[in-house]
Design a protein around this motif. Structure first.
Motif, PDB file in Angstrom:
ATOM      1  N   UNK B 130       0.821  -1.206   0.000  1.00  0.00           N
ATOM      2  CA  UNK B 130       0.000   0.000   0.000  1.00  0.00           C
ATOM      3  C   UNK B 130       0.857   1.260   0.000  1.00  0.00           C
ATOM      4  N   UNK B 131       2.033   1.194   0.608  1.00  0.00           N
ATOM      5  CA  UNK B 131       2.900   2.385   0.617  1.00  0.00           C
ATOM      6  C   UNK B 131       3.441   2.693  -0.775  1.00  0.00           C
ATOM      7  N   UNK B 132       3.922   1.652  -1.442  1.00  0.00           N
ATOM      8  CA  UNK B 132       4.422   1.855  -2.802  1.00  0.00           C
ATOM      9  C   UNK B 132       3.310   2.303  -3.729  1.00  0.00           C
ATOM     10  N   UNK B 133       2.128   1.676  -3.557  1.00  0.00           N
ATOM     11  CA  UNK B 133       0.998   2.024  -4.412  1.00  0.00           C
ATOM     12  C   UNK B 133       0.573   3.468  -4.181  1.00  0.00           C
ATOM     13  N   UNK B 134       0.687   3.922  -2.932  1.00  0.00           N
ATOM     14  CA  UNK B 134       0.346   5.308  -2.594  1.00  0.00           C
ATOM     15  C   UNK B 134       1.182   6.267  -3.448  1.00  0.00           C
ATOM     16  N   UNK B 166      -4.267   1.645  -1.594  1.00  0.00           N
ATOM     17  CA  UNK B 166      -3.105   2.527  -1.460  1.00  0.00           C
ATOM     18  C   UNK B 166      -3.013   3.484  -2.637  1.00  0.00           C
ATOM     19  N   UNK B 167      -3.276   2.950  -3.813  1.00  0.00           N
ATOM     20  CA  UNK B 167      -3.209   3.742  -5.041  1.00  0.00           C
ATOM     21  C   UNK B 167      -4.238   4.868  -5.000  1.00  0.00           C
ATOM     22  N   UNK B 168      -5.455   4.497  -4.605  1.00  0.00           N
ATOM     23  CA  UNK B 168      -6.527   5.483  -4.564  1.00  0.00           C
ATOM     24  C   UNK B 168      -6.205   6.585  -3.551  1.00  0.00           C
ATOM     25  N   UNK B 169      -5.732   6.168  -2.386  1.00  0.00           N
ATOM     26  CA  UNK B 169      -5.409   7.169  -1.364  1.00  0.00           C
ATOM     27  C   UNK B 169      -4.298   8.101  -1.832  1.00  0.00           C
ATOM     28  N   UNK B 170      -3.304   7.516  -2.518  1.00  0.00           N
ATOM     29  CA  UNK B 170      -2.203   8.334  -3.031  1.00  0.00           C
ATOM     30  C   UNK B 170      -2.691   9.331  -4.060  1.00  0.00           C
ATOM     31  N   UNK B 171      -3.556   8.852  -4.965  1.00  0.00           N
ATOM     32  CA  UNK B 171      -4.077   9.732  -6.005  1.00  0.00           C
ATOM     33  C   UNK B 171      -4.873  10.873  -5.376  1.00  0.00           C
ATOM     34  N   UNK B 172      -5.702  10.540  -4.369  1.00  0.00           N
ATOM     35  CA  UNK B 172      -6.530  11.559  -3.711  1.00  0.00           C
ATOM     36  C   UNK B 172      -5.671  12.524  -2.904  1.00  0.00           C
ATOM     37  N   UNK B 173      -4.531  12.010  -2.404  1.00  0.00           N
ATOM     38  CA  UNK B 173      -3.635  12.869  -1.623  1.00  0.00           C
ATOM     39  C   UNK B 173      -3.036  13.936  -2.535  1.00  0.00           C
ATOM     40  N   UNK B 174      -2.675  13.532  -3.750  1.00  0.00           N
ATOM     41  CA  UNK B 174      -2.053  14.475  -4.678  1.00  0.00           C
ATOM     42  C   UNK B 174      -3.082  15.437  -5.254  1.00  0.00           C
ATOM     43  N   UNK B 311       6.581  12.914   0.129  1.00  0.00           N
ATOM     44  CA  UNK B 311       5.579  11.963   0.614  1.00  0.00           C
ATOM     45  C   UNK B 311       6.258  10.714   1.145  1.00  0.00           C
ATOM     46  N   UNK B 312       7.303  10.268   0.447  1.00  0.00           N
ATOM     47  CA  UNK B 312       8.012   9.085   0.902  1.00  0.00           C
ATOM     48  C   UNK B 312       8.555   9.315   2.321  1.00  0.00           C
ATOM     49  N   UNK B 316       7.424   7.401   5.795  1.00  0.00           N
ATOM     50  CA  UNK B 316       8.411   6.736   6.652  1.00  0.00           C
ATOM     51  C   UNK B 316       8.352   7.326   8.062  1.00  0.00           C
ATOM     52  N   UNK B 317       8.183   8.652   8.122  1.00  0.00           N
ATOM     53  CA  UNK B 317       8.137   9.312   9.429  1.00  0.00           C
ATOM     54  C   UNK B 317       6.795   9.104  10.122  1.00  0.00           C
ATOM     55  N   UNK B 318       5.825   8.560   9.395  1.00  0.00           N
ATOM     56  CA  UNK B 318       4.521   8.322  10.002  1.00  0.00           C
ATOM     57  C   UNK B 318       3.594   9.515   9.924  1.00  0.00           C
ATOM     58  N   UNK B 319       3.987  10.559   9.191  1.00  0.00           N
ATOM     59  CA  UNK B 319       3.130  11.740   9.087  1.00  0.00           C
ATOM     60  C   UNK B 319       1.955  11.484   8.164  1.00  0.00           C
ATOM     61  N   UNK B 320       2.202  10.668   7.120  1.00  0.00           N
ATOM     62  CA  UNK B 320       1.093  10.233   6.273  1.00  0.00           C
ATOM     63  C   UNK B 320       0.785   8.790   6.639  1.00  0.00           C
TER      64      UNK B 320
END
Lengths: 372, 328
Positions: B130-134, B166-174, B311-312, B316-320
């Protein structure tokens, strides 16, 4: 030689053993020879491969256990396809019927596991038959009453079965917290006893479904040749018009034969789900339904033949995996090629050597008759 | 055959100056699942890892490709009997077999990829797909002109939904207004290898306005990438770096380093540093990520790179927090 064989114009007799033993053996031999050539081409020793195959299938107790475990599945599907053949129907849906049969077994084992072993197992077996039979009954009804071709409908029902099973496993029956689409493990008291539970044998998937399969072979023989039901099914298969004329309802027999066929295929679920995996999974049918067609063809739709053909295919499956294991150049595709050649020669090319062999024996018997 | 193997092993031992005895004794084994070792995707990544190990150390490995469900356990037990030093099982579907074989052989080491088996002699390696997909979801949304992006999964199973979410969340985040289309190729294992249907699904998503599609579908993906090329749209690869397939229309690939995981499992078993337990490989461990190479570096703008790197770091830092479908 009796007088009947020399009557002018009547076909010369071919001894029964030629039909039942010699022709299948010649076909098998041809398949093995050609496989040997293929193995030679890819750079392995065919004789060694043969040895590995046979030793891997029968050579030691564990191998034998696996061989008989595969045989169990092939007996179920072989009988299933055979009864449909007797009624003149080509049931390609054994795979789907096995899936749905397994679903029935799984539902019983999951939701009725408060019952003791002596109750839950018979109910599960009944469920396999009911579910599998139901899955075959729909195409049968469409064939009998609506004229939709059963080959097409049973193929399509395989896909529907796969989708239903996947949907249920992904959405409903999946073990809580599990990742792969499988149900939770059944309570231990619902498991069928393995052979190694009560005999001094190594651990293999062979379980008492094998004995059940053998009993079904006997039952099949009795049903087909010693009951009115079997007789009606066979008459319908041989000549629908004649059946109608004799007061036999083709539609009724088509549906009946298919329900029994589906029930037999459903028992694959008993062996796999209740006997081996102890949880409902995807892919447990592993193509057994399709191989069942070859088993029925090779076994001439007779329980004894089906048992022998099932044993052959069981040996090929187990010995084949041994081949892939032991010989570096032989991978699983190669094993499928060998299995395919055997199906080709004993199923599709069944009639290639037959006329030659039959002519040989016909000539011999007629010349013998003339001499007499 | 065995003679030949021994010869190879002996030659390898001679070549590898160090650890002559070890090369003789160390027998790694890998069991591929139903897809087969040349599936251009997951299993093949495992094969590549095993090959990389062989190349590096000269040690031959044992292998088996499963064709029947019951063969999984059988193969593992056979490997154990042949005295395999470590047995790597590819794929979540082998979990039950690993569990049984590991219990029956408590002195043997087992590693399973993509699934957790909680036993003292099993190492479980799982990935945070899910992280990579994000990240590739973000890339897709940023690249999209139409504000519509697509996802094409293989077989409809939880693991693939994990990619999708993960992909959907990443797309919506951007881009919070982005529209994400989702299609699964099928519900049977055939869905892993159906490029024709993959291509059709991609085309239908293009028709609905999507201009970037992500395929997490094994061999089916090749049809998706081809459709993207034919229609002048962008596609995102999966598991291995697939950017080279169609340079110019492959936006990037979501990499999942199964090969590295397999190679490391073999290596650590050989060195004696192998540890049972759960190993989770996410962005932090570089187990997942997105691929930038000479084939796609012109497609990813510096601005995109900056945002993706940010974002990466945030993940990693747990902020996202990226939702894991499995633990939802």
């Amino acid at each position: 030689m009796s007088d009947t064989s020399v009557k002018f114009g009547s076909p010369a007799k071919v001894p029964a053993w030629v039909n039942l033993v010699l022709v299948p053996l010649v076909n098998l031999l041809a398949a093995f020879l050609l496989s040997g050539v293929v193995i030679l081409i890819i750079g392995d020793n065919p004789l060694q491969a043969m040895e590995v195959l046979i030793y891997g299938a029968f050579g030691y107790e564990e191998a034998l256990g696996y061989t008989l475990y595969y045989t169990t599945n092939f007996i179920f599907t072989g009988l299933a396809v055979a009864i449909a053949f007797h009624c003149g129907l080509f049931n390609i849906g054994a795979e789907g019927q096995a899936m749905i049969g397994g679903l029935g077994v799984g539902l019983v084992a999951l939701y009725l596991d408060v019952l003791p072993f002596a109750l839950v197992v018979p109910i599960a077996i009944l469920a396999a038959a009911l579910f599998g039979g139901f899955w075959a009954a729909v195409p049968a009804y469409l064939q009998a009453k609506r004229g939709s071709h059963i080959v097409i409908t049973t193929i399509m029902f395989n896909f529907i079965a796969a989708s239903v099973l996947t949907y249920l496993l992904v959405e409903v029956l999946i073990a809580p917290g599990g990742q792969s689409p499988e149900s939770r493990e059944f309570a231990e008291h619902t498991w069928l006893p393995f052979f190694h539970n009560f005999l001094p044998l190594p651990e293999t998937p062979l379980n008492i479904s094998f004995i059940f399969a053998l009993l079904l072979c006997v039952g099949f023989y009795y049903l087909m040749w010693h009951t009115r039901w079997g007789y009606e099914i066979r008459v319908t298969g041989q000549n629908e018009t004649a059946a109608k004329y004799a007061g036999i309802s083709p539609a009724r027999n088509i549906i009946l034969a298919m329900i029994i066929s589906g029930a037999l295929a459903g028992f694959v679920g008993v062996n796999e789900i209740l006997g081996v995996h102890h949880r409902l999974i995807l892919e447990f049918t592993g193509g057994f339904g399709f191989v069942g067609i070859a088993v029925a063809l090779m076994g001439r739709n007779h329980p004894v033949g089906i048992f022998l053909a099932a044993l052959l295919f069981g040996a090929l499956y187990q010995g084949g995996s041994e081949l892939a294991f032991e010989m570096k150049n032989i991978n699983r595709e190669m094993v499928i090629v060998i299995q395919g050649l055997i199906i080709l020669f004993s199923g599709a090319l069944e009639h290639m050597f037959r006329p030659t062999i039959e002519n040989f024996f016909k000539k011999r018997s007629s010349s013998a008759a003339v001499e007499a | 055959m065995i003679k030949k193997l021994k010869l190879v092993a002996a030659a390898a031992a001679l070549l590898a100056v160090t650890g002559v005895a070890k090369a003789e004794d160390f027998k790694p084994a890998i069991i591929f699942d139903m897809g087969g070792k040349f599936d251009k995707s997951f299993n093949e990544a495992g094969y590549n890892g095993a090959e990389a190990f062989k190349k590096e150390t000269g040690i031959e490995y044992m292998e088996f490709e499963v064709t029947q469900v019951s063969q999984r356990e059988q193969a593992m037990k056979r490997m154990a009997r042949k005295d395999a030093s470590i047995i790597v099982a590819m794929g979540f579907a082998q979990a039950n077999a690993v569990e049984k074989a590991a219990k029956a052989n408590p002195d043997k080491k087992f590693t399973i990829i993509d699934m957790v088996v909680d036993l003292p002699n099993v190492q479980s390696i799982i990935f945070k797909e899910h992280e990579g997909s994000f990240l590739v979801g973000m890339a897709a949304a940023m690249k999209s002109q139409t504000g519509k992006v697509g996802f094409i999964g293989g077989m409809d199973i939880p693991l693939i939904r994990k990619f999708a979410l993960g992909y959907e969340e990443g797309a919506k985040y951007a881009n919070k207004d982005v529209e994400v289309f989702q299609n699964m190729t099928g519900t049977t294992p055939a869905a892993w290898n159906d490029p024709t249907k993959g291509g059709e699904l991609a085309k239908s998503q293009f028709d609905r306005g999507a201009d970037v599609v992500f395929a997490a579908a094994g061999g089916t993906g090749t049809g998706v990438y081809q459709a993207a090329k034919d229609n002048g749209k962008f596609a995102i690869g999966v598991d291995s770096n697939q950017n080279y397939l169609h340079p110019g229309t492959m936006l990037t690939s979501m990499t999942k380093r199964v090969d590295v995981a397999v190679q490391e499992a073999f290596m650590s078993a050989k060195d004696g540093t192998w540890q049972p337990g759960i190993k989770v490989l996410g962005l932090k461990e570089e187990g997942v990520g997105f691929a930038v190479d000479e084939h796609n570096k012109d497609l990813i703008t510096p601005e995109m790179t900056a945002k993706l790197e940010q974002a990466r770091a945030d993940i990693i830092a747990g902020k996202i927090k990226v939702t894991d479908y499995m633990s939802k």
